[in-house]
Design a protein around this motif. Structure first.
Motif, PDB file in Angstrom:
ATOM      1  N   VAL A  17     -11.088   0.757  -8.148  1.00 14.01           N
ATOM      2  CA  VAL A  17     -11.583   0.760  -6.774  1.00 14.01           C
ATOM      3  C   VAL A  17     -13.026   1.262  -6.779  1.00 14.01           C
ATOM      4  O   VAL A  17     -13.324   2.286  -7.402  1.00 14.01           O
ATOM      5  CB  VAL A  17     -10.711   1.666  -5.877  1.00 14.01           C
ATOM      6  CG1 VAL A  17     -11.286   1.785  -4.475  1.00 14.01           C
ATOM      7  CG2 VAL A  17      -9.275   1.141  -5.830  1.00 14.01           C
ATOM      8  N   LYS A  18     -13.913   0.564  -6.098  1.00 14.88           N
ATOM      9  CA  LYS A  18     -15.297   1.016  -5.980  1.00 14.88           C
ATOM     10  C   LYS A  18     -15.328   2.280  -5.142  1.00 14.88           C
ATOM     11  O   LYS A  18     -14.622   2.393  -4.137  1.00 14.88           O
ATOM     12  CB  LYS A  18     -16.170  -0.060  -5.334  1.00 14.88           C
ATOM     13  CG  LYS A  18     -16.387  -1.259  -6.226  1.00 14.88           C
ATOM     14  CD  LYS A  18     -17.282  -2.273  -5.545  1.00 14.88           C
ATOM     15  CE  LYS A  18     -17.426  -3.498  -6.427  1.00 14.88           C
ATOM     16  NZ  LYS A  18     -18.202  -4.546  -5.772  1.00 14.88           N
TER      17      LYS A  18
ATOM     18  N   GLU B  45       0.831  -1.206   0.000  1.00 14.99           N
ATOM     19  CA  GLU B  45       0.000   0.000   0.000  1.00 14.99           C
ATOM     20  C   GLU B  45       0.864   1.254   0.000  1.00 14.99           C
ATOM     21  O   GLU B  45       0.497   2.261  -0.608  1.00 14.99           O
ATOM     22  CB  GLU B  45      -0.931  -0.004   1.219  1.00 14.99           C
ATOM     23  CG  GLU B  45      -1.948  -1.129   1.158  1.00 14.99           C
ATOM     24  CD  GLU B  45      -2.626  -1.431   2.480  1.00 14.99           C
ATOM     25  OE1 GLU B  45      -3.591  -2.216   2.451  1.00 14.99           O
ATOM     26  OE2 GLU B  45      -2.200  -0.918   3.533  1.00 14.99           O
TER      27      GLU B  45
ATOM     28  N   LYS C 280      -7.813  -0.385  -2.475  1.00 11.24           N
ATOM     29  CA  LYS C 280      -7.340  -1.197  -3.611  1.00 11.24           C
ATOM     30  C   LYS C 280      -6.753  -2.519  -3.109  1.00 11.24           C
ATOM     31  O   LYS C 280      -7.111  -3.583  -3.585  1.00 11.24           O
ATOM     32  CB  LYS C 280      -6.285  -0.405  -4.403  1.00 11.24           C
ATOM     33  CG  LYS C 280      -5.580  -1.185  -5.488  1.00 11.24           C
ATOM     34  CD  LYS C 280      -6.429  -1.317  -6.710  1.00 11.24           C
ATOM     35  CE  LYS C 280      -5.642  -1.970  -7.849  1.00 11.24           C
ATOM     36  NZ  LYS C 280      -6.529  -2.492  -8.867  1.00 11.24           N
ATOM     37  N   ASN C 281      -5.870  -2.452  -2.138  1.00  8.62           N
ATOM     38  CA  ASN C 281      -5.176  -3.640  -1.650  1.00  8.62           C
ATOM     39  C   ASN C 281      -6.090  -4.584  -0.864  1.00  8.62           C
ATOM     40  O   ASN C 281      -5.968  -5.797  -0.978  1.00  8.62           O
ATOM     41  CB  ASN C 281      -3.994  -3.222  -0.777  1.00  8.62           C
ATOM     42  CG  ASN C 281      -3.156  -4.402  -0.362  1.00  8.62           C
ATOM     43  OD1 ASN C 281      -2.690  -5.176  -1.189  1.00  8.62           O
ATOM     44  ND2 ASN C 281      -2.966  -4.556   0.937  1.00  8.62           N
ATOM     45  N   ARG C 282      -7.010  -4.017  -0.090  1.00 11.42           N
ATOM     46  CA  ARG C 282      -7.855  -4.838   0.785  1.00 11.42           C
ATOM     47  C   ARG C 282      -9.252  -5.055   0.233  1.00 11.42           C
ATOM     48  O   ARG C 282     -10.149  -5.518   0.935  1.00 11.42           O
ATOM     49  CB  ARG C 282      -7.908  -4.202   2.175  1.00 11.42           C
ATOM     50  CG  ARG C 282      -6.506  -4.008   2.777  1.00 11.42           C
ATOM     51  CD  ARG C 282      -6.528  -3.412   4.156  1.00 11.42           C
ATOM     52  NE  ARG C 282      -5.213  -2.893   4.506  1.00 11.42           N
ATOM     53  CZ  ARG C 282      -4.881  -2.419   5.684  1.00 11.42           C
ATOM     54  NH1 ARG C 282      -5.766  -2.386   6.666  1.00 11.42           N
ATOM     55  NH2 ARG C 282      -3.658  -1.953   5.913  1.00 11.42           N
ATOM     56  N   LYS C 283      -9.429  -4.671  -1.029  1.00 15.60           N
ATOM     57  CA  LYS C 283     -10.707  -4.869  -1.735  1.00 15.60           C
ATOM     58  C   LYS C 283     -11.880  -4.205  -1.012  1.00 15.60           C
ATOM     59  O   LYS C 283     -12.950  -4.781  -0.851  1.00 15.60           O
ATOM     60  CB  LYS C 283     -10.960  -6.350  -1.969  1.00 15.60           C
ATOM     61  CG  LYS C 283      -9.768  -7.035  -2.614  1.00 15.60           C
ATOM     62  CD  LYS C 283     -10.110  -8.133  -3.527  1.00 15.60           C
ATOM     63  CE  LYS C 283      -8.925  -8.829  -4.148  1.00 15.60           C
ATOM     64  NZ  LYS C 283      -7.708  -8.153  -4.336  1.00 15.60           N
TER      65      LYS C 283
END
Length: 157
Positions: free
Chosen positions: A108-109, A63, A86-89
């Protein structure tokens, strides 16, 4: 999991509705950088003295690399939240248009204050009238809202 930026935290803090964020979203997180930005707002007298009901996380190795790239064009809070989401969804919550665009480009949402208020109505936590009252109060405190009523975004849902 929702990763909340200072823009959204501040909107809810200014109107005394931080717990609403927690009620609507469940367990959410902020980054250490967002906490620093919020505390700076406190120090400057821009934000009220409140207890933040969120878990505070620090950036992990992968991150940090993305964070550093994003810092070229974004603030610490936005960059850290996007990197974590991004990394942890997770889903990134921000009202900053540049940060939202950057997150979108990374897949990324993204969501924001209006969506949280709309969800509070859809789930029955607030009535439309209560949510609209909070929205009007946020606008009085400096939030730019592209709508006048949450009914505009709830139509047909």
């Amino acid at each position: 999991m929702f990763v909340i930026d200072n823009t959204v935290v501040s909107n809810f803090a200014k109107v005394g509705k931080l717990e609403l964020l927690k009620d609507v979203l469940g367990d959410s997180i902020i980054t250490k950088e967002v906490l620093e930005e919020f505390n700076l707002g406190l120090k400057r007298g821009i934000l009220p003295k409140v207890e933040l009901p969120f878990k505070v996380v620090e950036l992990e190795n992968e991150e940090i690399r993305l964070y550093e790239k994003l810092r070229v064009s974004l603030g610490k809070g936005e960059a850290s939240c996007i990197a974590v989401a991004k990394n942890r969804k997770g889903i990134f919550l921000s009202d900053d248009s540049d940060a939202r665009k950057a997150a979108y480009l990374l897949g990324v949402k993204v969501s924001g204050t209006i969506s949280v208020l709309a969800l509070s109505v859809k789930t029955g936590i607030l009535t439309l009238e209560e949510a609209d009252r909070i929205l009007r109060e946020m606008v009085k405190n400096g939030f730019y809202a592209p709508i006048e009523s949450l009914g505009e975004v709830l139509k047909g849902r």
